[in-house]
Scaffold this active site. Sequence first.
Site, PDB file in Angstrom:
ATOM      1  N   HIS A  72      44.613 -21.204 -24.098  1.00  0.00           N
ATOM      2  CA  HIS A  72      45.663 -21.225 -23.039  1.00  0.00           C
ATOM      3  C   HIS A  72      45.623 -22.347 -22.303  1.00  0.00           C
ATOM      4  CE1 HIS A  72      46.361 -16.463 -22.288  1.00  0.00           C
ATOM      5  NE2 HIS A  72      46.578 -17.010 -23.850  1.00  0.00           N
ATOM      6  N   TYR A 200      47.845 -14.219 -12.156  1.00  0.00           N
ATOM      7  CA  TYR A 200      47.064 -13.792 -10.892  1.00  0.00           C
ATOM      8  C   TYR A 200      48.129 -13.418  -9.676  1.00  0.00           C
ATOM      9  CZ  TYR A 200      42.830 -15.635 -13.209  1.00  0.00           C
ATOM     10  OH  TYR A 200      41.841 -15.799 -13.986  1.00  0.00           O
ATOM     11  N   PRO A 292      34.678 -11.659 -10.134  1.00  0.00           N
ATOM     12  CA  PRO A 292      35.570 -11.919 -11.601  1.00  0.00           C
ATOM     13  C   PRO A 292      36.755 -12.818 -11.355  1.00  0.00           C
ATOM     14  CG  PRO A 292      35.862  -9.769 -11.058  1.00  0.00           C
ATOM     15  CD  PRO A 292      34.696 -10.206 -10.151  1.00  0.00           C
ATOM     16  N   LYS A 296      34.222 -16.724 -13.960  1.00  0.00           N
ATOM     17  CA  LYS A 296      33.182 -17.657 -14.132  1.00  0.00           C
ATOM     18  C   LYS A 296      31.601 -16.852 -14.797  1.00  0.00           C
ATOM     19  CE  LYS A 296      34.899 -21.404 -13.261  1.00  0.00           C
ATOM     20  NZ  LYS A 296      35.469 -21.850 -14.455  1.00  0.00           N
ATOM     21  N   TYR A 384      38.640 -24.087 -12.550  1.00  0.00           N
ATOM     22  CA  TYR A 384      38.939 -22.975 -13.471  1.00  0.00           C
ATOM     23  C   TYR A 384      38.381 -23.391 -14.923  1.00  0.00           C
ATOM     24  CZ  TYR A 384      41.415 -18.803 -15.248  1.00  0.00           C
ATOM     25  OH  TYR A 384      41.808 -17.557 -15.967  1.00  0.00           O
TER      26      TYR A 384
HETATM   27  P1  RFL Z   1      24.708  -8.601 -19.054  1.00  0.00           P
HETATM   28  O1  RFL Z   1      25.980  -8.564 -19.801  1.00  0.00           O
HETATM   29  O2  RFL Z   1      24.742  -7.599 -18.053  1.00  0.00           O
HETATM   30  O3  RFL Z   1      23.463  -8.114 -19.981  1.00  0.00           O
HETATM   31  C1  RFL Z   1      22.361  -7.810 -19.518  1.00  0.00           C
HETATM   32  C2  RFL Z   1      21.585  -6.925 -20.684  1.00  0.00           C
HETATM   33  O4  RFL Z   1      20.342  -6.661 -20.228  1.00  0.00           O
HETATM   34  C3  RFL Z   1      20.004  -5.240 -20.232  1.00  0.00           C
HETATM   35  N1  RFL Z   1      18.772  -4.799 -19.407  1.00  0.00           N
HETATM   36  C4  RFL Z   1      17.703  -4.406 -19.789  1.00  0.00           C
HETATM   37  N2  RFL Z   1      17.223  -4.657 -21.090  1.00  0.00           N
HETATM   38  C5  RFL Z   1      15.871  -4.429 -20.985  1.00  0.00           C
HETATM   39  N3  RFL Z   1      14.877  -3.963 -19.868  1.00  0.00           N
HETATM   40  C6  RFL Z   1      15.647  -3.840 -18.689  1.00  0.00           C
HETATM   41  N4  RFL Z   1      15.120  -3.318 -17.809  1.00  0.00           N
HETATM   42  C7  RFL Z   1      17.126  -4.128 -18.536  1.00  0.00           C
HETATM   43  N5  RFL Z   1      17.925  -4.049 -17.589  1.00  0.00           N
HETATM   44  C8  RFL Z   1      19.123  -4.502 -18.237  1.00  0.00           C
HETATM   45  C9  RFL Z   1      21.560  -4.734 -20.273  1.00  0.00           C
HETATM   46  O5  RFL Z   1      21.596  -3.505 -21.033  1.00  0.00           O
HETATM   47  C10 RFL Z   1      22.457  -5.685 -20.840  1.00  0.00           C
HETATM   48  O6  RFL Z   1      22.573  -5.469 -22.271  1.00  0.00           O
HETATM   49  O7  RFL Z   1      24.389  -9.910 -18.465  1.00  0.00           O
HETATM   50  P2  RFL Z   1      24.525 -11.680 -19.071  1.00  0.00           P
HETATM   51  O8  RFL Z   1      23.953 -11.472 -20.222  1.00  0.00           O
HETATM   52  O9  RFL Z   1      23.900 -12.323 -18.105  1.00  0.00           O
HETATM   53  O10 RFL Z   1      26.078 -11.824 -19.076  1.00  0.00           O
HETATM   54  C11 RFL Z   1      26.722 -11.769 -18.047  1.00  0.00           C
HETATM   55  C12 RFL Z   1      28.254 -11.501 -18.159  1.00  0.00           C
HETATM   56  O11 RFL Z   1      28.052  -9.914 -18.566  1.00  0.00           O
HETATM   57  C13 RFL Z   1      28.909 -11.437 -16.741  1.00  0.00           C
HETATM   58  O12 RFL Z   1      28.950 -12.541 -15.952  1.00  0.00           O
HETATM   59  C14 RFL Z   1      30.594 -11.445 -17.059  1.00  0.00           C
HETATM   60  O13 RFL Z   1      31.044 -10.376 -17.698  1.00  0.00           O
HETATM   61  C15 RFL Z   1      31.340 -11.678 -15.903  1.00  0.00           C
HETATM   62  N6  RFL Z   1      32.809 -11.415 -15.884  1.00  0.00           N
HETATM   63  C16 RFL Z   1      33.560 -12.354 -16.391  1.00  0.00           C
HETATM   64  N7  RFL Z   1      32.891 -13.680 -16.883  1.00  0.00           N
HETATM   65  C17 RFL Z   1      33.634 -14.576 -17.348  1.00  0.00           C
HETATM   66  O14 RFL Z   1      33.060 -15.772 -17.488  1.00  0.00           O
HETATM   67  N8  RFL Z   1      34.958 -14.826 -17.359  1.00  0.00           N
HETATM   68  C18 RFL Z   1      35.571 -13.510 -17.033  1.00  0.00           C
HETATM   69  O15 RFL Z   1      36.834 -13.440 -17.430  1.00  0.00           O
HETATM   70  C19 RFL Z   1      35.131 -12.305 -16.671  1.00  0.00           C
HETATM   71  N9  RFL Z   1      35.582 -11.085 -16.360  1.00  0.00           N
HETATM   72  C20 RFL Z   1      33.412 -10.044 -15.638  1.00  0.00           C
HETATM   73  C21 RFL Z   1      34.798 -10.092 -15.661  1.00  0.00           C
HETATM   74  C22 RFL Z   1      32.753  -8.876 -15.009  1.00  0.00           C
HETATM   75  C23 RFL Z   1      33.519  -7.940 -14.942  1.00  0.00           C
HETATM   76  N10 RFL Z   1      32.698  -6.847 -14.302  1.00  0.00           N
HETATM   77  C24 RFL Z   1      32.561  -5.597 -15.063  1.00  0.00           C
HETATM   78  C25 RFL Z   1      31.718  -7.204 -13.199  1.00  0.00           C
HETATM   79  C26 RFL Z   1      35.582  -9.061 -15.535  1.00  0.00           C
HETATM   80  C27 RFL Z   1      34.783  -7.857 -15.097  1.00  0.00           C
HETATM   81  C28 RFL Z   1      35.561  -6.807 -14.724  1.00  0.00           C
HETATM   82  C1  PHB Z   2      39.714 -10.566 -18.044  1.00  0.00           C
HETATM   83  O1  PHB Z   2      40.472 -10.494 -18.961  1.00  0.00           O
HETATM   84  O2  PHB Z   2      39.094  -9.319 -18.172  1.00  0.00           O
HETATM   85  C2  PHB Z   2      39.706 -11.414 -17.020  1.00  0.00           C
HETATM   86  C3  PHB Z   2      40.452 -12.743 -17.012  1.00  0.00           C
HETATM   87  C4  PHB Z   2      40.307 -13.493 -15.830  1.00  0.00           C
HETATM   88  C5  PHB Z   2      39.565 -13.457 -14.792  1.00  0.00           C
HETATM   89  C6  PHB Z   2      38.773 -12.069 -14.944  1.00  0.00           C
HETATM   90  C7  PHB Z   2      38.808 -11.075 -15.802  1.00  0.00           C
HETATM   91  O3  PHB Z   2      39.763 -14.101 -13.869  1.00  0.00           O
END
Ligand code: RFL
Ligand code: PHB
Length: 389
Positions: A72, A200, A292, A296, A384
């Site tokens: 994109h 957005y 989110p 990042k 971004y």
């Molecule tokens: P995770 O993905 O939470 O994985 C952690 C893992 O550790 C396990 N765990 C344990 N294992 C052993 N013993 C324990 N006591 C444990 N406790 C937990 C868990 O089961 C899990 O498997 O962390 P990690 O790897 O640091 O990854 C981070 C990302 O998942 C997170 O930052 C992103 O999803 C945030 N995020 C976004 N980030 C982006 O860069 N671009 C995006 O577009 C974006 N969109 C989002 C998002 C997060 C969202 N939510 C749900 C908060 C959109 C949303 C809606």
């Molecule tokens: C997503 O596709 O889940 C998404 C994209 C952009 C954002 C946050 C989440 O800023």
Amino acid sequence: MRTQVAIIGAGPAGLLLGQLLGKAGIDNIIVEQRSPDYVLGRIRAGILECGTVQALERAGAAARLHDEGLPHEGIELSWHGRRHRIDLHALTGRKVTVYGQTEVTRDLMAAREALGARTIYEADGVSLHGFDGERPLVRYRKDGSTHEIACDYIAGCDGFHGVSRQSVPPASMRQFERVYPFGWLGVLSDTPPLADELVYASHERGFALCSMRSRTRSRYYVQVPSSERVEDWSDERFWNELRSRLDPQAAASLQTGPALEKSIAPLRSFVCEPLRFGRLFLAGDAAHIVPPTGAKGLNLAAGDVASLSDALTARYRDNDPAALDTYSETRLRRIWKAERFSWWMTSLLHRFADADGFSSRIQQAELEELVGSEAACRALAENYVGQPL
Ligand code: RFL
Ligand code: PHB
């Protein structure tokens, strides 16, 4: 059992670190409390910066991403009934890639299996010991017995609610936090995306985001108060609310369908300092959370583990501990930049229930500035798209 690096958590941070270390010939074991299917069932991020793509290339897990990911070159802001495009590529020379976190995780799991590296899923009661000394230990229960992994280092990649950060004596760390009074209600649907690029939307009724996973699968979000319950949101209510927050042209082109997944994510900013405690290193959501809005979270996690794997490689290959010693300081500078940007974008685009007239006018003036100024757009675009590795 014995290994060089014990990794807690098989989310994107833990799996990517394991893969980068494995490629560098450093033995590692991942300990995860959930099953692989559970980990793959969490619908989260969708936008990868070029540095994250580079890290996945280095990990040997980018083939499908290059085939199926959607590059994109811009994003759109919907505001006051109109859409304003921010040309990320023209402003920065870089693009982002739309490729779901679920797919990143799936590719990393497959790459790990191909390397033959050990992952212990469904490990109960994981605990960390002795990381303030020379011989750290990870203990867990599985199949009715207790197991131990002796290691040189522990990488805490277990997310915000994980055990790693909680194992550190509170007096040894500082935590910084902002909790926002709203969350994002998200829906995944097998419908074509609203537009070619992400939209957005800032609207009186609240923020909305139109994102995607592919040309046939969409991801939408609307801002809701923290008190909201997902059970109270029928598909119809969700689509009506989303439509009401879009400009007329976008609203007219929205294609709706049954929700494949629907959930509410709270919004939070959080940083723990430092990131190193003896032989324990924190990375990803275990160390920091961003709302989110700036996309990042996953990208910061990838940056952390790319830098941690370089530091561990220098330590093992050249017996050089310098990069391990500066890991915390170096990463925290990057982390705070992303924290600032994510906080700013959240403050700019969301409705705050307690905002007085002054704050609302300032927010409108800032949006006005953004859509009218190339310099303001460039500042947003640079943050971004992020930096290459
Ligand atoms: P995770 O993905 O939470 O994985 C952690 C893992 O550790 C396990 N765990 C344990 N294992 C052993 N013993 C324990 N006591 C444990 N406790 C937990 C868990 O089961 C899990 O498997 O962390 P990690 O790897 O640091 O990854 C981070 C990302 O998942 C997170 O930052 C992103 O999803 C945030 N995020 C976004 N980030 C982006 O860069 N671009 C995006 O577009 C974006 N969109 C989002 C998002 C997060 C969202 N939510 C749900 C908060 C959109 C949303 C809606
Ligand atoms: C997503 O596709 O889940 C998404 C994209 C952009 C954002 C946050 C989440 O800023």
